[in-house]
Design an enzyme around this catalytic site. Sequence first.
Site, PDB file in Angstrom:
ATOM      1  N   ARG A   1       0.833  -1.214   0.000  1.00 18.18           N
ATOM      2  CA  ARG A   1       0.000   0.000   0.000  1.00 18.18           C
ATOM      3  C   ARG A   1       0.865   1.262   0.000  1.00 18.18           C
ATOM      4  O   ARG A   1       0.716   2.137  -0.858  1.00 18.18           O
ATOM      5  CB  ARG A   1      -0.913   0.018   1.242  1.00 18.18           C
ATOM      6  CG  ARG A   1      -2.101  -0.907   1.167  1.00 18.18           C
ATOM      7  CD  ARG A   1      -2.831  -0.916   2.502  1.00 18.18           C
ATOM      8  NE  ARG A   1      -2.013  -1.531   3.526  1.00 18.18           N
ATOM      9  CZ  ARG A   1      -2.242  -2.730   4.057  1.00 18.18           C
ATOM     10  NH1 ARG A   1      -3.292  -3.421   3.679  1.00 18.18           N
ATOM     11  NH2 ARG A   1      -1.443  -3.235   4.983  1.00 18.18           N
ATOM     12  N   ILE A   2       1.785   1.365   0.978  1.00 18.89           N
ATOM     13  CA  ILE A   2       2.557   2.609   1.128  1.00 18.89           C
ATOM     14  C   ILE A   2       3.602   2.739   0.019  1.00 18.89           C
ATOM     15  O   ILE A   2       3.757   3.805  -0.584  1.00 18.89           O
ATOM     16  CB  ILE A   2       3.204   2.675   2.531  1.00 18.89           C
ATOM     17  CG1 ILE A   2       2.106   2.685   3.609  1.00 18.89           C
ATOM     18  CG2 ILE A   2       4.087   3.919   2.663  1.00 18.89           C
ATOM     19  CD1 ILE A   2       2.601   2.484   5.032  1.00 18.89           C
TER      20      ILE A   2
ATOM     21  N   SER B   1       9.836   2.610   7.006  1.00 14.94           N
ATOM     22  CA  SER B   1       9.141   1.352   7.342  1.00 14.94           C
ATOM     23  C   SER B   1       9.399   1.035   8.817  1.00 14.94           C
ATOM     24  O   SER B   1       8.693   1.560   9.691  1.00 14.94           O
ATOM     25  CB  SER B   1       9.585   0.229   6.404  1.00 14.94           C
ATOM     26  OG  SER B   1      10.978  -0.022   6.481  1.00 14.94           O
ATOM     27  N   ARG B   2      10.429   0.264   9.100  1.00 13.20           N
ATOM     28  CA  ARG B   2      10.825   0.003  10.484  1.00 13.20           C
ATOM     29  C   ARG B   2      12.355   0.046  10.539  1.00 13.20           C
ATOM     30  O   ARG B   2      13.028  -0.391   9.602  1.00 13.20           O
ATOM     31  CB  ARG B   2      10.331  -1.360  10.969  1.00 13.20           C
ATOM     32  CG  ARG B   2       8.830  -1.440  11.219  1.00 13.20           C
ATOM     33  CD  ARG B   2       8.415  -0.699  12.493  1.00 13.20           C
ATOM     34  NE  ARG B   2       7.001  -0.829  12.789  1.00 13.20           N
ATOM     35  CZ  ARG B   2       6.062   0.078  12.487  1.00 13.20           C
ATOM     36  NH1 ARG B   2       6.391   1.195  11.855  1.00 13.20           N
ATOM     37  NH2 ARG B   2       4.805  -0.126  12.803  1.00 13.20           N
TER      38      ARG B   2
ATOM     39  N   ASP C   1      12.996   7.938   9.084  1.00  4.97           N
ATOM     40  CA  ASP C   1      11.899   8.207  10.022  1.00  4.97           C
ATOM     41  C   ASP C   1      11.959   7.226  11.184  1.00  4.97           C
ATOM     42  O   ASP C   1      11.362   7.468  12.231  1.00  4.97           O
ATOM     43  CB  ASP C   1      10.562   8.038   9.270  1.00  4.97           C
ATOM     44  CG  ASP C   1       9.353   8.254  10.164  1.00  4.97           C
ATOM     45  OD1 ASP C   1       9.289   9.316  10.816  1.00  4.97           O
ATOM     46  OD2 ASP C   1       8.476   7.369  10.223  1.00  4.97           O
TER      47      ASP C   1
ATOM     48  N   GLU D   1      15.058   2.366  18.410  1.00  5.62           N
ATOM     49  CA  GLU D   1      14.238   3.523  18.819  1.00  5.62           C
ATOM     50  C   GLU D   1      13.969   3.506  20.312  1.00  5.62           C
ATOM     51  O   GLU D   1      13.718   2.423  20.841  1.00  5.62           O
ATOM     52  CB  GLU D   1      12.910   3.484  18.060  1.00  5.62           C
ATOM     53  CG  GLU D   1      12.974   4.302  16.787  1.00  5.62           C
ATOM     54  CD  GLU D   1      11.684   4.278  16.017  1.00  5.62           C
ATOM     55  OE1 GLU D   1      10.640   4.586  16.594  1.00  5.62           O
ATOM     56  OE2 GLU D   1      11.737   3.948  14.839  1.00  5.62           O
TER      57      GLU D   1
ATOM     58  N   HIS E   1      10.034   9.267  13.886  1.00  8.54           N
ATOM     59  CA  HIS E   1       8.921   8.332  13.613  1.00  8.54           C
ATOM     60  C   HIS E   1       7.574   9.072  13.494  1.00  8.54           C
ATOM     61  O   HIS E   1       6.622   8.775  14.236  1.00  8.54           O
ATOM     62  CB  HIS E   1       8.858   7.256  14.710  1.00  8.54           C
ATOM     63  CG  HIS E   1       8.206   5.983  14.241  1.00  8.54           C
ATOM     64  ND1 HIS E   1       8.539   4.738  14.722  1.00  8.54           N
ATOM     65  CD2 HIS E   1       7.215   5.771  13.329  1.00  8.54           C
ATOM     66  CE1 HIS E   1       7.796   3.812  14.129  1.00  8.54           C
ATOM     67  NE2 HIS E   1       6.981   4.425  13.282  1.00  8.54           N
ATOM     68  N   ILE E   2       7.524  10.011  12.553  1.00  9.79           N
ATOM     69  CA  ILE E   2       6.318  10.834  12.407  1.00  9.79           C
ATOM     70  C   ILE E   2       5.604  10.571  11.078  1.00  9.79           C
ATOM     71  O   ILE E   2       4.764  11.367  10.654  1.00  9.79           O
ATOM     72  CB  ILE E   2       6.657  12.346  12.512  1.00  9.79           C
ATOM     73  CG1 ILE E   2       7.767  12.733  11.504  1.00  9.79           C
ATOM     74  CG2 ILE E   2       7.055  12.728  13.928  1.00  9.79           C
ATOM     75  CD1 ILE E   2       7.939  14.237  11.320  1.00  9.79           C
ATOM     76  N   ALA E   3       5.940   9.449  10.427  1.00  4.76           N
ATOM     77  CA  ALA E   3       5.407   9.249   9.066  1.00  4.76           C
ATOM     78  C   ALA E   3       3.881   9.265   9.017  1.00  4.76           C
ATOM     79  O   ALA E   3       3.301   9.745   8.057  1.00  4.76           O
ATOM     80  CB  ALA E   3       5.958   7.972   8.463  1.00  4.76           C
ATOM     81  N   SER E   4       3.219   8.750  10.045  1.00  6.95           N
ATOM     82  CA  SER E   4       1.738   8.723   9.996  1.00  6.95           C
ATOM     83  C   SER E   4       1.126   9.918  10.723  1.00  6.95           C
ATOM     84  O   SER E   4      -0.081   9.947  10.964  1.00  6.95           O
ATOM     85  CB  SER E   4       1.216   7.413  10.591  1.00  6.95           C
ATOM     86  OG  SER E   4       1.475   7.371  11.985  1.00  6.95           O
TER      87      SER E   4
HETATM   88  N1  NAD Z   1       7.153   5.018   9.826  1.00  3.35           N
HETATM   89  C1  NAD Z   1       5.867   4.899  10.104  1.00  3.35           C
HETATM   90  O1  NAD Z   1       5.304   5.645  10.903  1.00  3.35           O
HETATM   91  C2  NAD Z   1       5.066   3.855   9.396  1.00  3.35           C
HETATM   92  C3  NAD Z   1       3.725   4.116   9.100  1.00  3.35           C
HETATM   93  C4  NAD Z   1       3.010   3.130   8.446  1.00  3.35           C
HETATM   94  C5  NAD Z   1       3.612   1.936   8.109  1.00  3.35           C
HETATM   95  N2  NAD Z   1       4.921   1.732   8.410  1.00  3.35           N
HETATM   96  C6  NAD Z   1       5.568   0.463   8.037  1.00  3.35           C
HETATM   97  O2  NAD Z   1       5.360   0.251   6.660  1.00  3.35           O
HETATM   98  C7  NAD Z   1       5.098  -1.124   6.456  1.00  3.35           C
HETATM   99  C8  NAD Z   1       4.314  -1.299   5.188  1.00  3.35           C
HETATM  100  O3  NAD Z   1       2.967  -0.866   5.345  1.00  3.35           O
HETATM  101  P1  NAD Z   1       1.879  -1.144   4.199  1.00  3.35           P
HETATM  102  O4  NAD Z   1       0.577  -0.650   4.705  1.00  3.35           O
HETATM  103  O5  NAD Z   1       2.379  -0.670   2.888  1.00  3.35           O
HETATM  104  O6  NAD Z   1       1.901  -2.730   4.216  1.00  3.35           O
HETATM  105  P2  NAD Z   1       1.654  -3.725   2.993  1.00  3.35           P
HETATM  106  O7  NAD Z   1       1.447  -5.046   3.628  1.00  3.35           O
HETATM  107  O8  NAD Z   1       0.599  -3.182   2.087  1.00  3.35           O
HETATM  108  O9  NAD Z   1       3.048  -3.696   2.204  1.00  3.35           O
HETATM  109  C9  NAD Z   1       4.195  -4.352   2.627  1.00  3.35           C
HETATM  110  C10 NAD Z   1       4.848  -4.968   1.415  1.00  3.35           C
HETATM  111  O10 NAD Z   1       6.108  -5.522   1.808  1.00  3.35           O
HETATM  112  C11 NAD Z   1       6.291  -6.662   0.987  1.00  3.35           C
HETATM  113  N3  NAD Z   1       7.323  -7.541   1.521  1.00  3.35           N
HETATM  114  C12 NAD Z   1       7.229  -8.437   2.533  1.00  3.35           C
HETATM  115  N4  NAD Z   1       8.408  -9.076   2.694  1.00  3.35           N
HETATM  116  C13 NAD Z   1       9.259  -8.562   1.758  1.00  3.35           C
HETATM  117  C14 NAD Z   1      10.608  -8.808   1.421  1.00  3.35           C
HETATM  118  N5  NAD Z   1      11.330  -9.743   2.064  1.00  3.35           N
HETATM  119  N6  NAD Z   1      11.162  -8.101   0.424  1.00  3.35           N
HETATM  120  C15 NAD Z   1      10.448  -7.163  -0.245  1.00  3.35           C
HETATM  121  N7  NAD Z   1       9.147  -6.888   0.030  1.00  3.35           N
HETATM  122  C16 NAD Z   1       8.567  -7.582   1.023  1.00  3.35           C
HETATM  123  C17 NAD Z   1       4.910  -7.312   0.957  1.00  3.35           C
HETATM  124  O11 NAD Z   1       4.792  -8.268  -0.078  1.00  3.35           O
HETATM  125  C18 NAD Z   1       4.026  -6.100   0.798  1.00  3.35           C
HETATM  126  O12 NAD Z   1       3.735  -5.805  -0.563  1.00  3.35           O
HETATM  127  C19 NAD Z   1       4.353  -1.556   7.728  1.00  3.35           C
HETATM  128  O13 NAD Z   1       4.482  -2.929   7.990  1.00  3.35           O
HETATM  129  C20 NAD Z   1       5.003  -0.719   8.795  1.00  3.35           C
HETATM  130  O14 NAD Z   1       6.023  -1.422   9.437  1.00  3.35           O
HETATM  131  C21 NAD Z   1       5.652   2.667   9.039  1.00  3.35           C
END
Ligand code: NAD
Length: 371
Positions: free
Chosen positions: A175-176, A283-284, A308, A313, A331-334
Site C-alpha cells: 500500500r505505502i 518502514s521500520r 523516520d 528507537e 517516527h512521524i510518518a503517519s
Molecule cells: N514510519 C511509520 O510511521 C510507518 C507508518 C506506516 C507503516 N509503516 C511500516 O510500513 C510497512 C508497510 O505498510 P503497508 O501498509 O504498505 O503494508 P503492505 O502489507 O501493504 O506492504 C508491505 C509490502 O512488503 C512486501 N514484503 C514483505 N516481505 C518482503 C521482502 N522480504 N522483500 C520485499 N518486500 C517484502 C509485501 O509483499 C508487501 O507488498 C508496515 O508494515 C510498517 O512497518 C511505518
Amino acid sequence: MAKPISMEVWNPSGKYRVVSTKSMPGTRWIRLLTDNDCRLEICTDPKTILSVDDILALIGDRCDGVIGQLTEDWGEVLFSALKRAGGTAFSNMAVGYNNVDVEAANSNGIAVGNTPGVLTETTAELAASLTLSAARRIVEADQFMRAGLYDGWLPHLFVGNLLKGQTVGVIGAGRIGSAYARMMIEGFKMNLIYYDLYQATRLEKFVTAYGEFLKANGEQPVTWKRAATMEDVLREADVVSNSVYNYTQQISLHPVLDKTTYHLINPERLAIMKKEAVLVNASRGPVIDEVALVEHLKANPMFRVGLDVFEDEPYMKPGLADMKNAVVVPHIASASKWTREGMATLAALNVLACHLQSFRGQLISRTLLCC
Ligand SMILES: NC(=O)c1ccc[n+]([C@@H]2O[C@H](COP(=O)([O-])OP(=O)(O)OC[C@H]3O[C@@H](n4cnc5c(N)ncnc54)[C@H](O)[C@@H]3O)[C@@H](O)[C@H]2O)c1
C-alpha cells in the site's frame, strides 16, 4: 509496591472495560466506545514508553479489550494476562505489527487488529518529503542559513540531486510503497523499478497508462520494471547511467518488518549502491543495519539518507546524529491529524468488533486473526 498508573475514565458504568495505553487524537474513537457500553480507561502516565509491568497493571483483574501502541511489547506475558482478565481483543494503533506476537495472541484466544489504509498516503508523503529533503540537502542548508553562514550565492553551494526523469527504486511495493511510487512518478516523472515478493499489478497498470498519457502529450513516457532481486534495484542506476545525464538513485524502503526483511540493507548491499544515492526508510528501523549505514555515510559524503525510523528507537546508533548527510525525524510518518484520528477510530472499531455483533463485519478487513 509499584506506583499506581494514572488513568482517565470515560463512561464509568459501561459494561465492557476497555483500556487504551495512550491518549489518542480526536474524540470519535472515544464516542464509539462509550456509545457502545464500554467503560474506557485511558492511561495518562507521562512516561512515553510503557513497560510490560506498567501494562499488566493497566489490564488488572478485569479487562475486555486493549488498544496498544507499536512501542509496546505484546507477547505471551501480556496476552495471557489479558486472557485471565477476561479479555478477547487487542488492537495495535499501527499497520505494522512486528511488536505483536500473533501466535501468543492466538494461543490465548485474543483477536488482534491493526489500522491499515488510513495511514497509507500520509506515510508515503513523509517518505517523499524525506526524499526531497535528502536529495536537495534542505536540513543542511537550513542549518547553514540559521548559523549566519550565508554570505552570497555560489555555483557550488548545496548542490544536490535532480529527481525529474530519473529512476526511483521501491522495496516493498504494498500500500505505502505503491502510493510513494505514484507520488514520485506523477510529481517528478520518474521511472520505477521495484522489488516485492508479489507483483504490484495495479501500480504497473498505472505507470503504463501514465506513460501513454505523457507520450500522447509529447512528453517522455515513464516506465516500470519489476526487479527479480533486491540487488537489481540497488544496481539499476548503473544500468541507466550511460545516458546523457549522470543518474543517481532514489530508493525507498516500505516492506513489513519480519525475519525476511531484518537488515535487508546491510554492508554488502550498501556497497552496491551508487555513491550519490538517496536512501529513505519510513518502514521500520531494523530493516537497515544502522551501524553499517553510519560507516557508509562517513565514507561516502554524497550518499544521503532520510530516516523516520531507527534500529534501537528511540535511540540512534553512535555517530548518526553527527552525519550531515542524514535527515532524521522521530517516527512521524503517519502523523497527520486526519490519519491519527482515523487510526484511533479503526483501533476502537477493532476492539468493539469482538464484543458487538453489529461491528463484526468491520473487523474482517483489519484483523490479523479471528476471535
Ligand atoms: N514510519 C511509520 O510511521 C510507518 C507508518 C506506516 C507503516 N509503516 C511500516 O510500513 C510497512 C508497510 O505498510 P503497508 O501498509 O504498505 O503494508 P503492505 O502489507 O501493504 O506492504 C508491505 C509490502 O512488503 C512486501 N514484503 C514483505 N516481505 C518482503 C521482502 N522480504 N522483500 C520485499 N518486500 C517484502 C509485501 O509483499 C508487501 O507488498 C508496515 O508494515 C510498517 O512497518 C511505518
